[in-house]
Design a protein around this motif. Structure first.
Motif, PDB file in Angstrom:
ATOM      1  N   LYS A   1      12.890 -48.646-146.639  1.00 36.84           N
ATOM      2  CA  LYS A   1      12.538 -47.269-146.356  1.00 36.84           C
ATOM      3  C   LYS A   1      11.740 -46.597-147.477  1.00 36.84           C
ATOM      4  O   LYS A   1      10.908 -45.740-147.230  1.00 36.84           O
ATOM      5  CB  LYS A   1      13.845 -46.490-146.139  1.00 36.84           C
ATOM      6  CG  LYS A   1      13.685 -45.058-145.744  1.00 36.84           C
ATOM      7  CD  LYS A   1      15.060 -44.482-145.449  1.00 36.84           C
ATOM      8  CE  LYS A   1      14.979 -43.031-145.072  1.00 36.84           C
ATOM      9  NZ  LYS A   1      16.312 -42.487-144.791  1.00 36.84           N
TER      10      LYS A   1
ATOM     11  N   THR B   1      12.717 -41.069-139.876  1.00 40.38           N
ATOM     12  CA  THR B   1      11.937 -40.536-140.986  1.00 40.38           C
ATOM     13  C   THR B   1      11.063 -39.359-140.557  1.00 40.38           C
ATOM     14  O   THR B   1      10.717 -38.519-141.364  1.00 40.38           O
ATOM     15  CB  THR B   1      11.023 -41.620-141.588  1.00 40.38           C
ATOM     16  OG1 THR B   1      10.323 -42.240-140.522  1.00 40.38           O
ATOM     17  CG2 THR B   1      11.823 -42.641-142.347  1.00 40.38           C
ATOM     18  N   SER B   2      10.722 -39.309-139.261  1.00 45.17           N
ATOM     19  CA  SER B   2       9.860 -38.210-138.829  1.00 45.17           C
ATOM     20  C   SER B   2      10.667 -36.942-138.532  1.00 45.17           C
ATOM     21  O   SER B   2      10.101 -35.906-138.204  1.00 45.17           O
ATOM     22  CB  SER B   2       9.052 -38.615-137.602  1.00 45.17           C
ATOM     23  OG  SER B   2       9.923 -39.045-136.591  1.00 45.17           O
TER      24      SER B   2
ATOM     25  N   ALA C   1      20.348 -37.458-142.274  1.00 48.04           N
ATOM     26  CA  ALA C   1      19.899 -38.647-142.996  1.00 48.04           C
ATOM     27  C   ALA C   1      20.345 -39.917-142.278  1.00 48.04           C
ATOM     28  O   ALA C   1      19.627 -40.905-142.243  1.00 48.04           O
ATOM     29  CB  ALA C   1      20.430 -38.636-144.431  1.00 48.04           C
TER      30      ALA C   1
ATOM     31  N   TRP D   1       3.258 -40.202-144.697  1.00 44.55           N
ATOM     32  CA  TRP D   1       3.049 -40.999-143.482  1.00 44.55           C
ATOM     33  C   TRP D   1       4.361 -41.128-142.703  1.00 44.55           C
ATOM     34  O   TRP D   1       4.383 -40.985-141.478  1.00 44.55           O
ATOM     35  CB  TRP D   1       2.512 -42.385-143.857  1.00 44.55           C
ATOM     36  CG  TRP D   1       2.429 -43.297-142.682  1.00 44.55           C
ATOM     37  CD1 TRP D   1       1.467 -43.297-141.712  1.00 44.55           C
ATOM     38  CD2 TRP D   1       3.369 -44.309-142.307  1.00 44.55           C
ATOM     39  NE1 TRP D   1       1.753 -44.253-140.762  1.00 44.55           N
ATOM     40  CE2 TRP D   1       2.914 -44.894-141.106  1.00 44.55           C
ATOM     41  CE3 TRP D   1       4.556 -44.780-142.879  1.00 44.55           C
ATOM     42  CZ2 TRP D   1       3.598 -45.921-140.460  1.00 44.55           C
ATOM     43  CZ3 TRP D   1       5.229 -45.808-142.237  1.00 44.55           C
ATOM     44  CH2 TRP D   1       4.752 -46.365-141.041  1.00 44.55           C
ATOM     45  N   GLN D   2       5.454 -41.387-143.422  1.00 45.58           N
ATOM     46  CA  GLN D   2       6.750 -41.536-142.753  1.00 45.58           C
ATOM     47  C   GLN D   2       7.151 -40.264-142.006  1.00 45.58           C
ATOM     48  O   GLN D   2       7.700 -40.319-140.918  1.00 45.58           O
ATOM     49  CB  GLN D   2       7.825 -41.859-143.791  1.00 45.58           C
ATOM     50  CG  GLN D   2       8.025 -43.328-144.032  1.00 45.58           C
ATOM     51  CD  GLN D   2       9.241 -43.593-144.896  1.00 45.58           C
ATOM     52  OE1 GLN D   2       9.696 -42.723-145.619  1.00 45.58           O
ATOM     53  NE2 GLN D   2       9.748 -44.802-144.831  1.00 45.58           N
ATOM     54  N   ALA D   3       6.871 -39.113-142.627  1.00 48.25           N
ATOM     55  CA  ALA D   3       7.326 -37.847-142.044  1.00 48.25           C
ATOM     56  C   ALA D   3       6.501 -37.437-140.824  1.00 48.25           C
ATOM     57  O   ALA D   3       6.878 -36.547-140.092  1.00 48.25           O
ATOM     58  CB  ALA D   3       7.267 -36.752-143.111  1.00 48.25           C
ATOM     59  N   LYS D   4       5.373 -38.100-140.623  1.00 46.73           N
ATOM     60  CA  LYS D   4       4.491 -37.748-139.502  1.00 46.73           C
ATOM     61  C   LYS D   4       5.115 -38.055-138.162  1.00 46.73           C
ATOM     62  O   LYS D   4       5.739 -39.092-138.007  1.00 46.73           O
ATOM     63  CB  LYS D   4       3.163 -38.491-139.630  1.00 46.73           C
ATOM     64  CG  LYS D   4       2.021 -37.529-139.918  1.00 46.73           C
ATOM     65  CD  LYS D   4       0.694 -38.241-139.755  1.00 46.73           C
ATOM     66  CE  LYS D   4       0.230 -38.842-141.068  1.00 46.73           C
ATOM     67  NZ  LYS D   4      -1.020 -39.530-141.070  1.00 46.73           N
TER      68      LYS D   4
ATOM     69  N   LYS E   1       4.747 -48.235-135.658  1.00 51.68           N
ATOM     70  CA  LYS E   1       5.639 -47.243-136.265  1.00 51.68           C
ATOM     71  C   LYS E   1       6.908 -46.998-135.435  1.00 51.68           C
ATOM     72  O   LYS E   1       8.008 -46.920-135.962  1.00 51.68           O
ATOM     73  CB  LYS E   1       4.890 -45.939-136.472  1.00 51.68           C
ATOM     74  CG  LYS E   1       5.597 -45.020-137.438  1.00 51.68           C
ATOM     75  CD  LYS E   1       4.743 -43.835-137.784  1.00 51.68           C
ATOM     76  CE  LYS E   1       5.455 -42.960-138.802  1.00 51.68           C
ATOM     77  NZ  LYS E   1       4.747 -41.716-139.029  1.00 51.68           N
TER      78      LYS E   1
ATOM     79  N   MET F   1      12.661 -35.697-140.855  1.00 51.44           N
ATOM     80  CA  MET F   1      13.207 -35.355-142.159  1.00 51.44           C
ATOM     81  C   MET F   1      13.389 -33.855-142.328  1.00 51.44           C
ATOM     82  O   MET F   1      12.535 -33.063-141.951  1.00 51.44           O
ATOM     83  CB  MET F   1      12.294 -35.875-143.256  1.00 51.44           C
ATOM     84  CG  MET F   1      13.017 -36.006-144.581  1.00 51.44           C
ATOM     85  SD  MET F   1      11.905 -35.990-145.933  1.00 51.44           S
ATOM     86  CE  MET F   1      11.175 -37.563-145.772  1.00 51.44           C
TER      87      MET F   1
ATOM     88  N   GLU G   1      17.011 -33.540-147.233  1.00 51.48           N
ATOM     89  CA  GLU G   1      16.675 -34.940-147.446  1.00 51.48           C
ATOM     90  C   GLU G   1      15.420 -35.052-148.311  1.00 51.48           C
ATOM     91  O   GLU G   1      15.315 -35.927-149.168  1.00 51.48           O
ATOM     92  CB  GLU G   1      16.457 -35.603-146.088  1.00 51.48           C
ATOM     93  CG  GLU G   1      16.924 -37.024-146.031  1.00 51.48           C
ATOM     94  CD  GLU G   1      16.570 -37.671-144.702  1.00 51.48           C
ATOM     95  OE1 GLU G   1      16.473 -36.938-143.690  1.00 51.48           O
ATOM     96  OE2 GLU G   1      16.381 -38.882-144.677  1.00 51.48           O
TER      97      GLU G   1
ATOM     98  N   TRP H   1      14.304 -48.301-140.406  1.00 49.08           N
ATOM     99  CA  TRP H   1      14.237 -48.420-141.862  1.00 49.08           C
ATOM    100  C   TRP H   1      15.596 -48.770-142.433  1.00 49.08           C
ATOM    101  O   TRP H   1      16.604 -48.253-141.977  1.00 49.08           O
ATOM    102  CB  TRP H   1      13.742 -47.108-142.479  1.00 49.08           C
ATOM    103  CG  TRP H   1      12.394 -46.688-141.976  1.00 49.08           C
ATOM    104  CD1 TRP H   1      12.135 -45.747-141.025  1.00 49.08           C
ATOM    105  CD2 TRP H   1      11.122 -47.203-142.388  1.00 49.08           C
ATOM    106  NE1 TRP H   1      10.778 -45.638-140.826  1.00 49.08           N
ATOM    107  CE2 TRP H   1      10.131 -46.524-141.648  1.00 49.08           C
ATOM    108  CE3 TRP H   1      10.733 -48.167-143.314  1.00 49.08           C
ATOM    109  CZ2 TRP H   1       8.771 -46.783-141.804  1.00 49.08           C
ATOM    110  CZ3 TRP H   1       9.381 -48.421-143.466  1.00 49.08           C
ATOM    111  CH2 TRP H   1       8.413 -47.727-142.715  1.00 49.08           C
TER     112      TRP H   1
END
Lengths: 193, 286
Positions: free
Chosen positions: A15, B233-234, B228, A190-193, A52, B236, B240, A57
């Motif tokens: 991750k 991850t998107s 978490a 990029w991950q948060a997109k 994606k 977040m 976090e 992760w």
């Protein structure tokens, strides 16, 4: 790893921003192993975009084992010692060593350490042929002392990454040390997109 | 402190009962106010003096998305919690008290169980190879595992479950205070059950909904463990992101600035809550 038609199912990757995932994305996109660095981040993230939604992760080694053992992820990129431990526990898992990535870890004694002499003695013992042989046999990670293999059982030596140098790629830690923050910022964005 | 001074000038007098508050106040100053001040200081001095950390946070698309996510999750959780909690609270309010105290016991018991354990339990239930998906697939209801985890659905389920007691408890207080005769009167005057709910019960229970809702919203804003573990991850959220900035990027300045923004937003909402509902009602005196 990147062919979701041929290999459906979730794949699991590390991750956090660290050497490994970006490299295999570039390799999968056709970058030759000796042309990996400097990393083409744009190209890597574009390739990662294609899978994606198929990524789960893992945040730590134990989680990677749990995801694979439970079948939550079908396959992924793991530290080989973690797969080694799963195999020892009888889990039905295996390793493809094709294009395996290697990196060395280091033992450090911080400046001003209180028990420096004892720490140095430990380093000497840990990096001795006998110490490294025991470590490698128990963990499945390759020993850093080249004399260690002579002290290991033959089948344990065969299980090490050293037995799979064909197509093996060394991660460039110097490059990562220099570009760590820049890559991390893009990675998390990029991950948060 | 309470000695009267015979001065004509206006003097500041400690409110009655202040001495009893002293131990708690010292604790809060030492372990909350001081660290928060240190945090604020770090956010404007690292890596160099100035407001660049705040500028970076407010001007960047990624961080904006995390802020948006945080409010989205908190809003969704609050709304779903209200919808689930209201019928439960209403049942509790009209139930015979012996039965109600048993149900209360169950609700409180869930609050006493470790948060991490409860969240992991949800992981076991929700994951692709989890209990719910296996059951659905075995029963032939779905032929593919439903995506219940690592997304907004997972976060919402996990957090609503944790927040429910905080919504139910203030609501029951408000609902119990409503005279049941008002509903009977509405029915006698020809109101349908829905009309009675919308025009009598709902307006009268609004203070409870507002109190519980804001509490849930504010608590959700800063939540860490559940998003978490059950989110992707998107999805977040701020907490976090702050952990990531400090643990993984070692960027104390940016992390502190983000934490301070979260604190300010939380305080502002709390102030709003006090104004809307009133401190006395909040503390259960409804």
């Amino acid at each position: 790893m990147f062919d979701t038609k041929k290999f459906p199912g979730k794949r699991t990757f590390y991750k956090w921003s660290a050497p490994g995932v970006i490299e295999i994305a570039l390799l999968a996109d056709g970058v030759p192993a000796d042309k990996l660095y400097p990393l083409d981040l744009e190209r890597a993230f574009k390739k990662l975009d294609t899978i994606k939604s198929d990524i789960v992760w893992w945040g730590g080694g134990a989680e990677s084992q749990q995801l694979i053992a439970s079948g939550e992820a079908t396959f992924g990129q793991l530290w080989n010692g973690r797969v080694f431990a799963l195999e020892k526990d009888g889990a039905d898992v295996g390793v493809s060593w094709n294009q395996n990535l290697t990196a060395a870890d280091v033992l450090v004694v911080p400046k001003g350490a209180k028990n420096k002499d004892a720490a140095m003695k430990f380093l000497a013992a840990a990096s001795s042929p006998a110490g490294q042989a025991k470590f490698a046999e128990a963990s499945g990670y390759a020993p850093i002392n080249t004399k260690a293999k002579a002290e290991m059982p033959a089948d344990a030596v065969k299980a090490l990454p050293d037995a799979h140098v064909d197509g093996q790629i060394n991660l460039d830690m110097n490059y990562w040390a220099e570009h760590r923050d820049e890559i991390a910022t893009r990675w998390y964005a990029w991950q948060a997109k | 402190m309470s000695v009267e001074t015979r001065q004509s000038l206006p003097t500041f007098r400690m409110p009655a009962g202040f001495n009893g508050l002293l131990p708690a106040l010292v604790l809060i100053v030492l372990f909350f106010v001081v660290p928060v001040m240190a945090l604020l200081l770090r956010s404007v001095t690292e890596p160099e003096p100035g407001l660049q950390n705040y500028a970076a946070l407010l001007g960047d698309g990624t961080y904006a998305r995390v802020f948006f996510n945080t409010f989205l999750v908190a809003s969704v959780v609050t709304i779903v919690t209200i919808l689930v909690a209201f019928p439960v609270a209403w049942m509790l309010a009209i139930m015979p008290s012996a039965l109600a105290s048993i149900v209360f016991g169950v609700i409180i018991l869930s609050m006493w169980t470790n948060l991490l354990t409860r969240t992991y339990a949800w992981m076991v239930l929700l994951q692709r190879t989890g209990v719910i998906n296996r059951t659905l697939m075995a029963a032939g209801i779905s032929d593919q595992p439903l995506p219940l985890i690592n997304n907004l659905t997972g976060i919402t389920i996990g957090m609503v479950y944790i927040m429910l007691p905080f919504m139910i408890l203030p609501l029951v207080g408000t609902l119990r205070a409503i005279d049941p005769m008002t509903l009977r009167a509405a029915a006698l005057c020809g109101a349908s059950p829905f009309q009675a709910f919308r025009r009598i019960l709902l307006p009268l229970s609004l203070p409870g909904i507002a109190a519980g809702g804001l509490m849930v919203f504010v608590m959700s804003l800063g939540y860490f463990v559940t998003p978490a573990l059950l989110g992707g991850t998107s999805n977040m959220m701020l907490a976090e992101m702050i952990a990531q900035m400090i643990q993984s990027l070692l960027n104390w300045g940016l992390g502190s600035a983000a934490a301070f923004i979260l604190l300010v937003v939380t305080m502002a909402l709390y102030a709003l809550q006090l104004r809307l509902v009133g401190a006395r009602r909040m503390s259960g005196g409804a």
